[in-house]
Write a protein that holds these residues in place. Structure first.
Motif, mmCIF file in Angstrom:
data_model
loop_
_atom_site.group_PDB
_atom_site.id
_atom_site.type_symbol
_atom_site.label_atom_id
_atom_site.label_comp_id
_atom_site.label_asym_id
_atom_site.label_seq_id
_atom_site.Cartn_x
_atom_site.Cartn_y
_atom_site.Cartn_z
ATOM 1 N N CYS A 7 -4.060 -6.463 0.050
ATOM 2 C CA CYS A 7 -3.523 -5.350 1.007
ATOM 3 C C CYS A 7 -2.681 -5.730 2.272
ATOM 4 N N ARG A 8 -1.960 -4.770 2.735
ATOM 5 C CA ARG A 8 -1.202 -5.068 3.906
ATOM 6 C C ARG A 8 -1.992 -4.456 4.955
ATOM 7 N N ASP A 9 -2.765 -4.901 6.025
ATOM 8 C CA ASP A 9 -3.614 -4.222 6.901
ATOM 9 C C ASP A 9 -2.651 -3.113 7.404
ATOM 10 N N LEU B 212 -1.512 -0.103 5.642
ATOM 11 C CA LEU B 212 -2.673 0.917 5.384
ATOM 12 C C LEU B 212 -3.069 1.770 6.618
ATOM 13 N N ASN C 190 -1.414 -9.826 5.904
ATOM 14 C CA ASN C 190 -1.785 -9.638 4.712
ATOM 15 C C ASN C 190 -3.145 -9.947 4.158
ATOM 16 N N LYS C 191 -3.819 -9.149 4.253
ATOM 17 C CA LYS C 191 -5.378 -9.147 3.844
ATOM 18 C C LYS C 191 -5.788 -9.320 2.411
ATOM 19 N N GLU C 192 -6.559 -10.288 2.202
ATOM 20 C CA GLU C 192 -7.153 -10.069 0.722
ATOM 21 C C GLU C 192 -8.583 -10.078 0.704
ATOM 22 N N PHE D 99 -8.452 -7.088 -3.823
ATOM 23 C CA PHE D 99 -7.453 -6.087 -3.247
ATOM 24 C C PHE D 99 -6.610 -6.892 -2.286
ATOM 25 N N ASN E 114 -13.544 -11.269 3.114
ATOM 26 C CA ASN E 114 -11.854 -11.198 3.202
ATOM 27 C C ASN E 114 -11.407 -12.219 4.061
ATOM 28 N N THR F 169 -9.409 1.212 5.911
ATOM 29 C CA THR F 169 -8.055 0.759 5.300
ATOM 30 C C THR F 169 -8.062 0.107 3.873
ATOM 31 N N GLY F 170 -8.784 -1.285 3.895
ATOM 32 C CA GLY F 170 -8.817 -1.902 2.719
ATOM 33 C C GLY F 170 -10.107 -2.073 1.894
ATOM 34 N N GLN F 171 -10.916 -2.792 2.078
ATOM 35 C CA GLN F 171 -11.929 -3.104 1.464
ATOM 36 C C GLN F 171 -13.138 -1.743 1.486
#
Length: 435
Positions: free
Chosen positions: A358-360, A363, A333-335, A356, A275, A248-250
């Motif tokens: 993002c919204r885990d 995504l 809401n992950k960063e 980033f 994160n 998803t994110g990182q």
């Protein structure tokens, strides 16, 4: 185009989610809203992406559903297991990923999705304390109860096919044990002997799904389907398996950005990733034993893209660190922060910073849809065992490490694998090569 050999997507497709938390309810709510014309399935490649088929004057770009027979969103029926008894509407509201106005139009449908009792062992996720759990004397009994759940769900909802998707928390790390995980008979015996150290609850879900003719998708970094015993089970039942851990994110950023460094032949001194995350997944990962499972998954991405043996001058001595920190105020809401130290001409150092926000679950939801629809497609196409073409969607792609196979983590190489698989299933030539 040659003759396509994929069975049509007829009848209802049951989607059974292990876990009815933020990811699952965001996935379900989105599909139900899209069906009513109240939302768009943004991020779902099965709904938007186009692939080139043919060459020269025969070249054309088609949606996946124009190449192969895909299940329609209207045909999906949702079910779930969870350690908490809240229905999908209550859970979606509690998770606070989606706004109330984006949930209420499908409230009635979500309320009907009531989770079955979960096959759960608190030793594998100590931060969860739900009581909607099965009473199982052994791991084998756990399997039998899950199989009965799948049969009952399929019959009650008149489903032609079922796919089982793990959207639950990360379990503690289970090292691969050759004596237990090496063969199917050894795994079955361990289940019957109630070997709780080597047989995780997720393995029971996977075994039950495959035994009931349902593809299984592992959306967490758990040691579940990436063991020889489960590969043997998939071969025996002729069912597809895919995993592990939604990309998803990182890690999505890493698998896309690392190829820039490698393709440009720049050197790497270090890559530090950290994160903050506050949802149920973050709570579970705050336990060191559970975080280690995630850490192994996240670390594996970079090492197979920037390979020291291929470019010793550039990648022989870089430092790679991954951190996840539980921070409740952020909820879903992950960063993610990445600090990348690179070097260029004559060894001169440079830095890259990526932040980033993002919204885990936003995504993850389209990944769930794509993985479900493509796993169902694979089953109808007669594909079984490890589905390497689904690596595009996963952090730590499955591979046969017993044969020394190296997983493909390079995002653009994974995309080639995905496109070629769809071309082949659609009766077209797989005409891109992966260098």
């Amino acid at each position: 185009m040659e003759k396509m050999n994929v069975k049509p997507a007829e009848g209802k497709l049951g989607v059974l989610c292990v876990g009815l938390g933020a990811v699952a309810t965001t996935f379900m709510t989105g599909v139900l809203m899209v069906r009513k014309g109240l939302a768009k399935p943004v991020g779902a490649m099965t709904q938007y992406d186009k692939i080139r088929v043919g060459r020269g004057k025969d070249k054309k770009y088609l949606h996946y559903g124009e190449i192969v027979p895909m299940a329609q969103l209207d045909d999906i029926v949702f079910g779930a297991w969870d350690v908490y008894p809240a229905n999908a509407y209550e859970s979606a509201m509690n998770c606070e990923v989606l706004r109330e106005k984006d949930i209420l139009p499908v409230k009635e449908e979500l309320e009907k999705i009531v989770p079955m009792k979960a096959a759960f062992d608190r030793n594998y996720a100590k931060r969860l304390d739900g009581d909607n759990v099965k009473d199982c004397a052994t791991r084998w009994e756990m399997v039998e109860q899950l199989r009965e759940d799948i049969r009952k769900f399929k019959a009650e909802n008149d489903c032609a096919r079922v796919v089982v998707l793990w959207a639950a928390s990360t379990e503690i790390y289970v090292p691969v044990c050759e004596e237990v995980h090496g063969t199917l008979s050894a795994l079955e015996n361990a289940m019957k002997q109630d070997d709780r150290e080597h047989v995780a609850p997720s393995m029971c879900y996977a075994y039950a799904a495959l035994a009931e003719g349902a593809p299984f998708i592992m959306g967490a970094p758990n040691t579940t389907v990436d063991i020889p015993a489960m590969w043997e089970m998939a071969e025996k039942t002729k069912m597809p398996i895919a995993g592990k851990d939604f990309k998803t994110g990182q890690t999505l950023v890493k698998s896309g950005f690392a190829p820039i460094i490698g393709t440009r032949c720049l050197g790497l001194s270090g890559w530090f990733s950290t994160n903050i995350l506050g949802n149920r997944d973050g709570l579970v990962l705050d336990e060191p034993a559970n975080f280690h499972t995630k850490e192994v998954s996240k670390l594996s991405t970079l090492e197979s893209i920037l390979v020291p043996e291929n470019q010793p001058d550039l990648y022989s001595d870089y430092y790679h660190k991954v951190r996840i920190n539980y921070y409740p105020p952020r909820n879903d809401n992950k960063e993610g922060w990445d600090n990348i130290d690179i070097f260029g001409w004559m060894g001169y150092p440079m830095q890259i910073k990526i932040n980033f926000l993002c919204r885990d679950s936003i995504l993850a939801a389209p990944l769930c849809l794509d993985l479900v629809l493509l796993s169902d497609l694979a089953m109808r196409a007669g594909r079984y065992g490890i589905q390497r073409f689904l690596s595009f969607f996963l952090k730590s792609p499955m591979h046969d490490y017993t044969e020394g196979e190296i997983p493909i983590n390079h995002l653009f190489q994974q995309y080639v694998m995905l496109k070629n698989a769809l071309r082949e299933m659609g009766g077209y030539e797989a005409d891109e090569e992966m260098d």
